[in-house]
Every structure is written in C-alpha cells, then in structure tokens.
Design a protein around this motif. Sequence first.
Motif, PDB file in Angstrom:
ATOM      1  N   LEU A  32      20.139 -65.565  39.116  1.00  0.00           N
ATOM      2  CA  LEU A  32      19.597 -64.258  39.487  1.00  0.00           C
ATOM      3  C   LEU A  32      19.112 -64.260  40.933  1.00  0.00           C
ATOM      4  O   LEU A  32      19.315 -63.288  41.673  1.00  0.00           O
ATOM      5  N   ALA A  33      18.475 -65.364  41.356  1.00  0.00           N
ATOM      6  CA  ALA A  33      18.008 -65.468  42.731  1.00  0.00           C
ATOM      7  C   ALA A  33      19.190 -65.459  43.703  1.00  0.00           C
ATOM      8  O   ALA A  33      19.135 -64.830  44.767  1.00  0.00           O
ATOM      9  N   CYS A  34      20.273 -66.145  43.342  1.00  0.00           N
ATOM     10  CA  CYS A  34      21.470 -66.148  44.182  1.00  0.00           C
ATOM     11  C   CYS A  34      22.098 -64.760  44.233  1.00  0.00           C
ATOM     12  O   CYS A  34      22.602 -64.338  45.284  1.00  0.00           O
ATOM     13  N   ASP A  35      22.085 -64.053  43.116  1.00  0.00           N
ATOM     14  CA  ASP A  35      22.555 -62.666  43.110  1.00  0.00           C
ATOM     15  C   ASP A  35      21.785 -61.828  44.122  1.00  0.00           C
ATOM     16  O   ASP A  35      22.366 -61.030  44.870  1.00  0.00           O
ATOM     17  N   LEU A  36      20.468 -61.985  44.131  1.00  0.00           N
ATOM     18  CA  LEU A  36      19.622 -61.245  45.072  1.00  0.00           C
ATOM     19  C   LEU A  36      19.963 -61.588  46.521  1.00  0.00           C
ATOM     20  O   LEU A  36      20.038 -60.702  47.382  1.00  0.00           O
ATOM     21  N   LEU A  37      20.176 -62.866  46.787  1.00  0.00           N
ATOM     22  CA  LEU A  37      20.527 -63.283  48.147  1.00  0.00           C
ATOM     23  C   LEU A  37      21.859 -62.693  48.579  1.00  0.00           C
ATOM     24  O   LEU A  37      21.988 -62.143  49.680  1.00  0.00           O
ATOM     25  N   ILE A  38      22.866 -62.797  47.731  1.00  0.00           N
ATOM     26  CA  ILE A  38      24.208 -62.310  48.064  1.00  0.00           C
ATOM     27  C   ILE A  38      24.188 -60.813  48.328  1.00  0.00           C
ATOM     28  O   ILE A  38      24.774 -60.318  49.301  1.00  0.00           O
ATOM     29  N   SER A  39      23.487 -60.074  47.461  1.00  0.00           N
ATOM     30  CA  SER A  39      23.430 -58.622  47.601  1.00  0.00           C
ATOM     31  C   SER A  39      22.585 -58.196  48.795  1.00  0.00           C
ATOM     32  O   SER A  39      22.975 -57.322  49.577  1.00  0.00           O
ATOM     33  N   SER A  40      21.418 -58.811  48.965  1.00  0.00           N
ATOM     34  CA  SER A  40      20.485 -58.399  50.011  1.00  0.00           C
ATOM     35  C   SER A  40      20.978 -58.758  51.410  1.00  0.00           C
ATOM     36  O   SER A  40      20.764 -58.001  52.368  1.00  0.00           O
ATOM     37  N   ILE A 200      14.061 -61.185  35.901  1.00  0.00           N
ATOM     38  CA  ILE A 200      14.187 -60.610  37.236  1.00  0.00           C
ATOM     39  C   ILE A 200      12.958 -60.896  38.096  1.00  0.00           C
ATOM     40  O   ILE A 200      13.087 -61.289  39.259  1.00  0.00           O
ATOM     41  N   PRO A 201      11.725 -60.718  37.564  1.00  0.00           N
ATOM     42  CA  PRO A 201      10.550 -61.063  38.382  1.00  0.00           C
ATOM     43  C   PRO A 201      10.549 -62.519  38.834  1.00  0.00           C
ATOM     44  O   PRO A 201      10.107 -62.830  39.956  1.00  0.00           O
ATOM     45  N   ASP A 202      11.052 -63.428  37.995  1.00  0.00           N
ATOM     46  CA  ASP A 202      11.127 -64.841  38.376  1.00  0.00           C
ATOM     47  C   ASP A 202      12.084 -65.039  39.549  1.00  0.00           C
ATOM     48  O   ASP A 202      11.842 -65.871  40.426  1.00  0.00           O
ATOM     49  N   ALA A 203      13.179 -64.262  39.559  1.00  0.00           N
ATOM     50  CA  ALA A 203      14.141 -64.363  40.656  1.00  0.00           C
ATOM     51  C   ALA A 203      13.509 -63.904  41.965  1.00  0.00           C
ATOM     52  O   ALA A 203      13.709 -64.519  43.022  1.00  0.00           O
ATOM     53  N   TYR A 204      12.740 -62.816  41.921  1.00  0.00           N
ATOM     54  CA  TYR A 204      12.037 -62.341  43.114  1.00  0.00           C
ATOM     55  C   TYR A 204      11.046 -63.404  43.603  1.00  0.00           C
ATOM     56  O   TYR A 204      10.939 -63.668  44.806  1.00  0.00           O
ATOM     57  N   ASP A 205      10.326 -64.004  42.662  1.00  0.00           N
ATOM     58  CA  ASP A 205       9.372 -65.056  43.034  1.00  0.00           C
ATOM     59  C   ASP A 205      10.086 -66.233  43.689  1.00  0.00           C
ATOM     60  O   ASP A 205       9.576 -66.841  44.636  1.00  0.00           O
ATOM     61  N   MET A 206      11.273 -66.567  43.186  1.00  0.00           N
ATOM     62  CA  MET A 206      12.046 -67.675  43.742  1.00  0.00           C
ATOM     63  C   MET A 206      12.439 -67.386  45.188  1.00  0.00           C
ATOM     64  O   MET A 206      12.343 -68.260  46.066  1.00  0.00           O
ATOM     65  N   ILE A 207      12.864 -66.146  45.464  1.00  0.00           N
ATOM     66  CA  ILE A 207      13.249 -65.780  46.827  1.00  0.00           C
ATOM     67  C   ILE A 207      12.042 -65.842  47.762  1.00  0.00           C
ATOM     68  O   ILE A 207      12.133 -66.310  48.905  1.00  0.00           O
ATOM     69  N   LEU A 208      10.890 -65.359  47.284  1.00  0.00           N
ATOM     70  CA  LEU A 208       9.674 -65.425  48.097  1.00  0.00           C
ATOM     71  C   LEU A 208       9.287 -66.865  48.405  1.00  0.00           C
ATOM     72  O   LEU A 208       8.799 -67.177  49.498  1.00  0.00           O
ATOM     73  N   GLN A 209       9.512 -67.758  47.443  1.00  0.00           N
ATOM     74  CA  GLN A 209       9.228 -69.171  47.668  1.00  0.00           C
ATOM     75  C   GLN A 209      10.183 -69.754  48.711  1.00  0.00           C
ATOM     76  O   GLN A 209       9.783 -70.523  49.590  1.00  0.00           O
TER      77      GLN A 209
END
Length: 246
Positions: A32-40, A200-209
Amino acid sequence: MSQNLWNFFEDADLSGATLIVPSIAVGNVGQLACDLLISSLNMTKIATVYSPAFIPVLGYDPYDLKSSTLSGSCELYKCSAKNLIVLQLRAPLVFKYARTFLAELVEKAKEKNMKDIIVLSSSFAHERKHILTSPFRYAASDLCPYRSTIEDLKWVKHELVEDRIQIHGGGFSSILYEICKDKAVPCLVLYKYCSEGDNIPDAYDMILQLKSILSLCGDHSDLLSQLVQPVSWKLLFGRPPPQDIY
C-alpha cells in the motif's frame, strides 16, 4: 540459465538510485505504501518482471483508468526527479522459488549500480512488546547510508534473534535482508506493527516515516497534502452492498 525474465521498456540509467521493495506481509502495508509512492510521484513503469516465484495476476492499470495497458504480478517503476525505483508486487511469492528470485533481484540492483535497497514490511501487532514505544522498527546493514540519520532520529532498532533478523508476519523481508548483507548491498528494513483490516492509515504512516530519510516532498513541506491515492483503492474492499437488499 535464469527462469526470471526482466523486460525493460527502455535502457534507463538506474545508477545511484534507491530501490524500494515491499514485502508481502500482514496488512499489506508495504504494498500500500508503494502504491502511494507510485501514484503520488507519478512514477513511470520501466519494466515488467516474470518469474516462477510469482502467483500469476493480471488486471487493469491500477494508477490510470484511461490506460490501455495491463498490469501483472511484478513491475518496476521509476521517479527520475527523486532517483527512486519501486518494485511493486501484487501477489505473494511461491516459497520454493522465493529465495532464488530475491537473490537475482539483489544481483540486478548491483548490475544496475543502484545505491541501496529499502524493504517495507509489517509485523503482527501482538508481537509489539513495548506498547508505549514507536510502532515502527528497523534493521540496517553495516553499509546502510541512513544509519547516522536514523540514530539521530532515535528510531527503535529491531531486536535480533541469535544475530539474525526475524519478523513475525513480515513475509520475505528477513530473507532479502540477509541476501543483501551476504552480497554487500546496503539494505534497510522498515516495518510497522499492525493488524489486518483497513491498513490505509498504516501506509500513510509508513510514507511519513520514510520522509525522515528520503527526499519525498516537492515545494511544500506538508507531505500529506501531496499524497495521491491510487484509483484502484476505490475497490480495495470490494463494491458496496446492493441497495435493494434493504
């Protein structure tokens, strides 16, 4: 002869890049975190990977509904501006072939002169022994370029078991970490304690980390405002129940 096929669409220069790999783990936080990175970061797909280690998956482009291309079990994405590479996995690895594929992945990173590998993973929430500490843990190899930064940030280090990394529910992250150490490739494993459910919240937290050690922001310091959820997340939990049942 390798049974794995790396199909690059272009002769991309990956020298000095950081490779981010999600481990298929509890809650799929890494994916999920990688999804966020790829999309963002509006990353570009540069390769598809085929291997007997992958459970076959085929579907539409998870980041662009207007795209006419299909997506498979394993694909490589690049953000030139940040010099980031993401290897996105959409299915678990077949245990029998997993180590062979992961070893070849590390060799491919060395061949392409990538700087380091970051593994994103997760672990069962009930394995967290010290509740009042950060939900994140890390393991960094001796060659990891972020060690001094991490020490300044006072991240909580993963507790080794007989000098080996063991993450319950963490998928193949420990295997990939050991392969990186053996092949002298700088590696960082970052994982979060979590439970199955809406992760999903965990994925956001991972990106912030990750933001603490990688340059992910654009012109604004507020990273959350720049994150773009993939269109595929609209169907993350399936369609809503039909109204005519009420």
